[in-house]
Scaffold this motif. Structure first.
Motif, short mmCIF file in Angstrom:
data_model
loop_
_atom_site.label_atom_id
_atom_site.label_comp_id
_atom_site.label_asym_id
_atom_site.label_seq_id
_atom_site.Cartn_x
_atom_site.Cartn_y
_atom_site.Cartn_z
N UNK A 86 15.96 27.48 -26.27
CA UNK A 86 15.79 28.71 -27.04
C UNK A 86 14.77 29.63 -26.37
N UNK A 87 13.72 29.03 -25.83
CA UNK A 87 12.71 29.83 -25.13
C UNK A 87 13.30 30.48 -23.88
N UNK A 88 14.11 29.72 -23.14
CA UNK A 88 14.74 30.31 -21.95
C UNK A 88 15.61 31.49 -22.33
N UNK A 89 16.36 31.34 -23.40
CA UNK A 89 17.23 32.42 -23.86
C UNK A 89 16.40 33.66 -24.19
N UNK A 90 15.28 33.47 -24.88
CA UNK A 90 14.40 34.59 -25.19
C UNK A 90 13.82 35.20 -23.92
#
Length: 357
Positions: A86-90
Protein backbone atom coordinates in the motif's frame (compact mmCIF):
# COMPACT_ATOMS: atom_id res chain seq x y z
CA UNK A 1 -24.53 17.81 -4.82
CA UNK A 2 -23.76 18.05 -1.14
CA UNK A 3 -23.80 15.04 1.17
CA UNK A 4 -24.45 11.73 -0.48
CA UNK A 5 -27.87 12.58 -1.89
CA UNK A 6 -28.14 12.84 -5.66
CA UNK A 7 -30.37 11.10 -8.15
CA UNK A 8 -28.23 8.83 -10.37
CA UNK A 9 -31.08 8.62 -12.89
CA UNK A 10 -30.57 12.29 -13.74
CA UNK A 11 -26.78 12.06 -13.94
CA UNK A 12 -24.53 10.69 -16.65
CA UNK A 13 -21.49 8.55 -15.82
CA UNK A 14 -19.10 11.50 -15.59
CA UNK A 15 -21.44 13.37 -13.25
CA UNK A 16 -21.89 10.31 -11.03
CA UNK A 17 -18.12 9.87 -10.86
CA UNK A 18 -17.71 13.53 -9.96
CA UNK A 19 -20.33 13.21 -7.23
CA UNK A 20 -18.58 10.20 -5.71
CA UNK A 21 -15.29 12.05 -5.82
CA UNK A 22 -16.81 15.13 -4.17
CA UNK A 23 -18.37 13.15 -1.32
CA UNK A 24 -15.28 11.05 -0.63
CA UNK A 25 -12.95 14.05 -0.75
CA UNK A 26 -15.21 15.90 1.66
CA UNK A 27 -15.04 12.97 4.05
CA UNK A 28 -11.25 13.01 3.84
CA UNK A 29 -11.18 16.71 4.65
CA UNK A 30 -13.54 16.13 7.56
CA UNK A 31 -11.36 13.36 8.96
CA UNK A 32 -8.28 15.57 8.83
CA UNK A 33 -10.12 18.34 10.63
CA UNK A 34 -11.43 15.91 13.23
CA UNK A 35 -8.05 14.22 13.70
CA UNK A 36 -5.29 16.79 12.93
CA UNK A 37 -2.60 14.11 13.19
CA UNK A 38 -3.80 12.84 9.80
CA UNK A 39 -2.42 16.02 8.22
CA UNK A 40 1.14 14.78 8.85
CA UNK A 41 1.15 12.56 5.79
CA UNK A 42 4.91 12.12 5.35
CA UNK A 43 5.44 11.19 9.00
CA UNK A 44 2.54 8.74 8.94
CA UNK A 45 3.85 7.03 5.81
CA UNK A 46 7.36 6.72 7.23
CA UNK A 47 5.98 5.44 10.55
CA UNK A 48 3.88 2.76 8.86
CA UNK A 49 6.92 1.65 6.88
CA UNK A 50 9.02 1.46 10.05
CA UNK A 51 6.26 -0.51 11.78
CA UNK A 52 6.02 -2.99 8.90
CA UNK A 53 9.78 -3.49 8.62
CA UNK A 54 10.25 -3.89 12.38
CA UNK A 55 7.35 -6.33 12.39
CA UNK A 56 8.86 -8.41 9.58
CA UNK A 57 12.34 -8.43 11.10
CA UNK A 58 11.00 -9.12 14.59
CA UNK A 59 8.84 -12.07 13.57
CA UNK A 60 11.71 -13.44 11.47
CA UNK A 61 14.03 -13.22 14.48
CA UNK A 62 11.48 -14.97 16.70
CA UNK A 63 11.11 -17.77 14.16
CA UNK A 64 14.85 -18.22 13.62
CA UNK A 65 15.48 -18.39 17.38
CA UNK A 66 12.72 -20.93 17.86
CA UNK A 67 10.23 -18.66 19.63
CA UNK A 68 7.60 -18.57 16.88
CA UNK A 69 6.01 -21.27 14.74
CA UNK A 70 6.82 -21.15 11.03
CA UNK A 71 3.18 -20.64 10.05
CA UNK A 72 2.74 -17.72 12.45
CA UNK A 73 5.83 -16.01 11.05
CA UNK A 74 4.68 -16.58 7.48
CA UNK A 75 1.21 -15.18 8.12
CA UNK A 76 2.45 -12.18 10.10
CA UNK A 77 5.03 -11.25 7.51
CA UNK A 78 2.45 -11.64 4.76
CA UNK A 79 0.34 -9.04 6.57
CA UNK A 80 3.27 -6.69 7.21
CA UNK A 81 4.32 -6.98 3.56
CA UNK A 82 0.80 -5.99 2.50
CA UNK A 83 1.31 -2.68 4.30
CA UNK A 84 4.43 -2.03 2.25
CA UNK A 85 2.48 -2.70 -0.94
CA UNK A 86 0.00 0.00 0.00
CA UNK A 87 2.87 2.35 0.77
CA UNK A 88 4.49 1.63 -2.60
CA UNK A 89 1.22 2.39 -4.33
CA UNK A 90 0.99 5.72 -2.50
CA UNK A 91 4.63 6.47 -3.32
CA UNK A 92 3.95 5.80 -7.00
CA UNK A 93 1.36 8.58 -6.76
CA UNK A 94 3.95 10.76 -4.97
CA UNK A 95 2.03 10.97 -1.70
CA UNK A 96 5.05 10.88 0.64
CA UNK A 97 8.03 13.24 0.52
CA UNK A 98 6.94 14.44 -2.90
CA UNK A 99 9.52 17.21 -3.06
CA UNK A 100 12.27 15.38 -1.16
CA UNK A 101 13.96 12.86 -3.44
CA UNK A 102 16.18 11.16 -0.88
CA UNK A 103 13.51 10.06 1.65
CA UNK A 104 11.05 9.38 -1.17
CA UNK A 105 13.43 7.08 -3.03
CA UNK A 106 14.61 5.51 0.23
CA UNK A 107 11.03 4.52 0.98
CA UNK A 108 10.65 3.17 -2.55
CA UNK A 109 13.74 1.03 -2.10
CA UNK A 110 12.70 -0.28 1.30
CA UNK A 111 9.21 -1.30 0.22
CA UNK A 112 10.82 -3.14 -2.70
CA UNK A 113 13.15 -5.01 -0.35
CA UNK A 114 10.17 -6.01 1.79
CA UNK A 115 8.45 -7.41 -1.32
CA UNK A 116 11.21 -8.86 -3.50
CA UNK A 117 8.62 -10.78 -5.52
CA UNK A 118 7.56 -7.61 -7.33
CA UNK A 119 8.80 -5.59 -10.27
CA UNK A 120 11.09 -2.61 -9.88
CA UNK A 121 8.84 0.08 -8.30
CA UNK A 122 10.34 2.87 -10.40
CA UNK A 123 9.31 0.93 -13.50
CA UNK A 124 5.95 0.07 -11.97
CA UNK A 125 5.24 3.78 -11.56
CA UNK A 126 4.92 4.16 -15.33
CA UNK A 127 2.79 1.02 -15.63
CA UNK A 128 0.47 2.06 -12.83
CA UNK A 129 -0.07 5.62 -14.00
CA UNK A 130 -0.84 4.16 -17.41
CA UNK A 131 -3.32 1.81 -15.70
CA UNK A 132 -5.34 4.82 -14.57
CA UNK A 133 -5.37 6.20 -18.10
CA UNK A 134 -6.38 3.00 -19.90
CA UNK A 135 -7.92 0.82 -17.18
CA UNK A 136 -9.79 -2.15 -18.61
CA UNK A 137 -8.16 -2.05 -22.04
CA UNK A 138 -5.63 -4.26 -23.79
CA UNK A 139 -2.95 -1.62 -23.16
CA UNK A 140 -3.44 -1.79 -19.38
CA UNK A 141 -0.29 -3.87 -18.97
CA UNK A 142 -0.32 -3.76 -15.17
CA UNK A 143 -3.67 -5.51 -14.78
CA UNK A 144 -3.21 -7.74 -17.82
CA UNK A 145 0.02 -9.02 -16.29
CA UNK A 146 -1.86 -10.29 -13.23
CA UNK A 147 -4.50 -12.09 -15.37
CA UNK A 148 -7.24 -9.46 -15.66
CA UNK A 149 -9.32 -10.51 -18.66
CA UNK A 150 -8.04 -14.10 -18.73
CA UNK A 151 -10.61 -16.92 -18.86
CA UNK A 152 -10.63 -18.87 -15.62
CA UNK A 153 -8.75 -22.15 -15.64
CA UNK A 154 -5.59 -23.84 -14.42
CA UNK A 155 -3.35 -21.45 -16.36
CA UNK A 156 -4.89 -18.38 -14.73
CA UNK A 157 -4.60 -19.99 -11.30
CA UNK A 158 -0.87 -20.50 -11.86
CA UNK A 159 -0.41 -17.00 -13.24
CA UNK A 160 -2.19 -15.29 -10.34
CA UNK A 161 0.21 -16.54 -7.70
CA UNK A 162 3.46 -16.48 -9.64
CA UNK A 163 4.70 -13.44 -11.54
CA UNK A 164 7.39 -15.30 -13.46
CA UNK A 165 5.02 -18.13 -14.37
CA UNK A 166 2.65 -15.52 -15.74
CA UNK A 167 5.38 -14.23 -18.05
CA UNK A 168 6.40 -17.75 -19.08
CA UNK A 169 2.83 -18.69 -20.02
CA UNK A 170 2.41 -15.48 -22.00
CA UNK A 171 5.70 -16.16 -23.74
CA UNK A 172 4.59 -19.68 -24.66
CA UNK A 173 1.33 -18.30 -26.03
CA UNK A 174 3.05 -15.65 -28.16
CA UNK A 175 2.61 -16.35 -31.86
CA UNK A 176 6.02 -15.30 -33.14
CA UNK A 177 9.59 -15.66 -31.92
CA UNK A 178 9.93 -11.88 -31.98
CA UNK A 179 7.02 -11.57 -29.57
CA UNK A 180 8.44 -14.31 -27.35
CA UNK A 181 11.81 -12.58 -27.23
CA UNK A 182 10.18 -9.25 -26.43
CA UNK A 183 8.30 -10.77 -23.48
CA UNK A 184 11.50 -12.40 -22.23
CA UNK A 185 13.46 -9.14 -22.44
CA UNK A 186 10.71 -7.19 -20.71
CA UNK A 187 10.44 -9.80 -17.94
CA UNK A 188 14.17 -9.75 -17.25
CA UNK A 189 14.19 -5.96 -17.23
CA UNK A 190 11.30 -5.36 -14.84
CA UNK A 191 11.99 -8.24 -12.44
CA UNK A 192 15.77 -7.87 -12.12
CA UNK A 193 17.34 -8.36 -9.71
CA UNK A 194 15.16 -9.02 -6.65
CA UNK A 195 12.22 -10.85 -8.19
CA UNK A 196 14.47 -13.12 -10.24
CA UNK A 197 16.27 -14.15 -7.05
CA UNK A 198 13.00 -14.43 -5.11
CA UNK A 199 11.20 -16.66 -7.60
CA UNK A 200 14.38 -18.59 -8.39
CA UNK A 201 14.78 -19.45 -4.71
CA UNK A 202 11.08 -20.36 -4.54
CA UNK A 203 11.47 -22.84 -7.40
CA UNK A 204 14.57 -24.34 -5.77
CA UNK A 205 12.64 -24.69 -2.51
CA UNK A 206 9.72 -26.41 -4.23
CA UNK A 207 11.96 -28.63 -6.37
CA UNK A 208 14.18 -29.74 -3.49
CA UNK A 209 11.32 -30.71 -1.22
CA UNK A 210 9.34 -32.29 -4.05
CA UNK A 211 12.36 -34.43 -4.95
CA UNK A 212 12.80 -35.47 -1.33
CA UNK A 213 9.11 -36.29 -1.04
CA UNK A 214 9.10 -38.45 -4.16
CA UNK A 215 12.33 -40.16 -3.11
CA UNK A 216 10.82 -40.93 0.28
CA UNK A 217 7.69 -42.41 -1.28
CA UNK A 218 9.66 -44.77 -3.51
CA UNK A 219 12.07 -45.67 -0.73
CA UNK A 220 15.29 -44.28 -2.23
CA UNK A 221 16.42 -41.24 -0.21
CA UNK A 222 18.63 -38.75 -2.02
CA UNK A 223 22.14 -38.26 -0.64
CA UNK A 224 22.56 -34.51 -0.97
CA UNK A 225 25.98 -32.93 -0.58
CA UNK A 226 26.83 -30.94 2.54
CA UNK A 227 26.98 -27.76 0.45
CA UNK A 228 23.51 -28.36 -0.98
CA UNK A 229 22.09 -28.97 2.49
CA UNK A 230 23.73 -25.79 3.80
CA UNK A 231 22.28 -23.75 0.96
CA UNK A 232 18.86 -25.31 1.48
CA UNK A 233 18.95 -24.44 5.16
CA UNK A 234 19.21 -20.77 4.20
CA UNK A 235 16.51 -21.09 1.53
CA UNK A 236 14.20 -22.89 3.97
CA UNK A 237 14.50 -20.00 6.41
CA UNK A 238 13.96 -17.47 3.63
CA UNK A 239 10.88 -19.39 2.49
CA UNK A 240 9.29 -18.78 5.88
CA UNK A 241 10.38 -15.22 6.61
CA UNK A 242 10.25 -13.49 3.20
CA UNK A 243 9.55 -15.74 0.19
CA UNK A 244 6.47 -17.59 1.44
CA UNK A 245 4.83 -14.45 2.87
CA UNK A 246 5.20 -12.71 -0.47
CA UNK A 247 3.91 -15.68 -2.45
CA UNK A 248 0.84 -15.66 -0.20
CA UNK A 249 0.47 -11.89 -0.46
CA UNK A 250 0.91 -11.99 -4.24
CA UNK A 251 -1.81 -14.60 -4.71
CA UNK A 252 -4.28 -12.78 -2.46
CA UNK A 253 -3.66 -9.37 -4.03
CA UNK A 254 -3.72 -10.58 -7.62
CA UNK A 255 -6.83 -12.70 -7.07
CA UNK A 256 -8.70 -9.71 -5.67
CA UNK A 257 -7.32 -7.07 -8.02
CA UNK A 258 -7.67 -9.03 -11.25
CA UNK A 259 -11.30 -9.81 -10.48
CA UNK A 260 -12.44 -6.43 -9.18
CA UNK A 261 -11.24 -4.64 -12.32
CA UNK A 262 -13.36 -5.03 -15.44
CA UNK A 263 -11.78 -5.65 -18.81
CA UNK A 264 -12.43 -5.44 -22.50
CA UNK A 265 -15.88 -3.93 -22.94
CA UNK A 266 -15.88 -0.81 -20.79
CA UNK A 267 -16.16 2.74 -22.09
CA UNK A 268 -12.75 4.46 -22.21
CA UNK A 269 -12.38 6.82 -19.28
CA UNK A 270 -15.64 5.73 -17.61
CA UNK A 271 -14.56 5.23 -14.00
CA UNK A 272 -18.00 3.88 -13.13
CA UNK A 273 -17.20 0.79 -15.20
CA UNK A 274 -13.56 0.30 -14.25
CA UNK A 275 -13.98 -1.42 -10.88
CA UNK A 276 -16.43 -3.11 -8.61
CA UNK A 277 -16.26 -3.43 -4.83
CA UNK A 278 -15.41 -6.89 -3.50
CA UNK A 279 -16.22 -7.04 0.20
CA UNK A 280 -18.10 -10.31 0.71
CA UNK A 281 -17.29 -11.96 4.07
CA UNK A 282 -15.80 -15.08 2.47
CA UNK A 283 -13.08 -12.93 0.90
CA UNK A 284 -11.66 -11.82 4.26
CA UNK A 285 -8.90 -14.47 4.35
CA UNK A 286 -7.65 -12.96 1.08
CA UNK A 287 -8.28 -9.35 2.09
CA UNK A 288 -6.16 -9.86 5.21
CA UNK A 289 -3.04 -10.16 3.06
CA UNK A 290 -3.77 -7.31 0.65
CA UNK A 291 -5.00 -4.82 3.26
CA UNK A 292 -8.69 -4.89 2.36
CA UNK A 293 -7.87 -4.09 -1.26
CA UNK A 294 -11.12 -5.39 -2.70
CA UNK A 295 -13.17 -3.15 -0.45
CA UNK A 296 -11.14 0.04 -0.75
CA UNK A 297 -9.37 0.11 -4.10
CA UNK A 298 -12.46 1.10 -6.07
CA UNK A 299 -12.50 4.35 -4.08
CA UNK A 300 -8.97 5.05 -5.30
CA UNK A 301 -10.13 5.11 -8.92
CA UNK A 302 -12.43 8.01 -8.05
CA UNK A 303 -10.09 9.76 -5.60
CA UNK A 304 -6.54 9.06 -6.68
CA UNK A 305 -4.55 11.28 -4.33
CA UNK A 306 -5.69 9.99 -0.94
CA UNK A 307 -3.24 7.76 0.99
CA UNK A 308 -4.39 4.25 1.74
CA UNK A 309 -5.09 4.80 5.44
CA UNK A 310 -7.43 7.72 4.67
CA UNK A 311 -9.08 5.59 2.01
CA UNK A 312 -9.74 2.88 4.58
CA UNK A 313 -11.32 5.43 6.92
CA UNK A 314 -13.57 6.74 4.14
CA UNK A 315 -14.86 3.27 3.22
CA UNK A 316 -18.27 3.59 4.97
CA UNK A 317 -19.09 6.90 3.28
CA UNK A 318 -17.44 5.85 0.03
CA UNK A 319 -19.39 2.61 -0.21
CA UNK A 320 -22.67 4.36 0.52
CA UNK A 321 -22.31 6.93 -2.25
CA UNK A 322 -20.81 4.43 -4.69
CA UNK A 323 -23.75 2.09 -4.20
CA UNK A 324 -26.19 4.99 -4.64
CA UNK A 325 -24.49 6.00 -7.88
CA UNK A 326 -24.58 2.48 -9.30
CA UNK A 327 -21.10 1.05 -8.72
CA UNK A 328 -21.33 -2.73 -8.59
CA UNK A 329 -20.73 -4.68 -5.39
CA UNK A 330 -19.70 -8.35 -5.27
CA UNK A 331 -20.41 -9.06 -8.93
CA UNK A 332 -19.11 -12.62 -8.89
CA UNK A 333 -20.45 -13.21 -12.37
CA UNK A 334 -17.17 -11.63 -13.47
CA UNK A 335 -15.49 -15.01 -12.90
CA UNK A 336 -17.57 -16.57 -15.67
CA UNK A 337 -17.25 -13.52 -17.94
CA UNK A 338 -13.44 -13.30 -17.84
CA UNK A 339 -13.89 -9.91 -16.14
CA UNK A 340 -16.08 -8.45 -18.88
CA UNK A 341 -18.55 -5.83 -17.72
CA UNK A 342 -21.35 -7.54 -19.65
CA UNK A 343 -21.74 -11.12 -20.86
CA UNK A 344 -20.95 -11.52 -24.56
CA UNK A 345 -24.30 -13.16 -25.30
CA UNK A 346 -26.07 -10.18 -23.70
CA UNK A 347 -24.13 -7.82 -25.94
CA UNK A 348 -25.06 -9.86 -29.02
CA UNK A 349 -28.72 -9.96 -27.98
CA UNK A 350 -28.71 -6.20 -27.43
CA UNK A 351 -27.21 -5.59 -30.89
CA UNK A 352 -29.74 -7.92 -32.53
CA UNK A 353 -32.58 -6.16 -30.74
CA UNK A 354 -31.29 -2.77 -31.83
CA UNK A 355 -30.97 -3.97 -35.43
CA UNK A 356 -34.54 -5.28 -35.45
CA UNK A 357 -35.83 -2.05 -33.99
Amino acid sequence: MNGTSASPQRLNAAQRSAHIREVVLARGVGLREQYPILKHQDAIGASILAFALVGMIGSAALYITGHMAWWACLLLNGFFASLTHELEHDLIHSMYFRKQKVPHNLMMGLVWLARPSTINPWIRRHLHLNHHKVSGSETDMEERAITNGEPWGFARLLMIGDNIMSSVIRMLRAKTWAMKLNILKRTLKVYAPLALMHWGAWYVFLGFHAANGIAHLIGTPIEWSATTLSVMQVIDIAAVVIIGPNVLRTFCLHFISSNMHYYGDIEPGNVMQQCQVLNAPWLWPLQAFCFNFGSSHGIHHFVVKEPFYIRQLTVPVGHKVMREMGVRFNDFGTFARANRFVRKDEVVAEKVGAARA
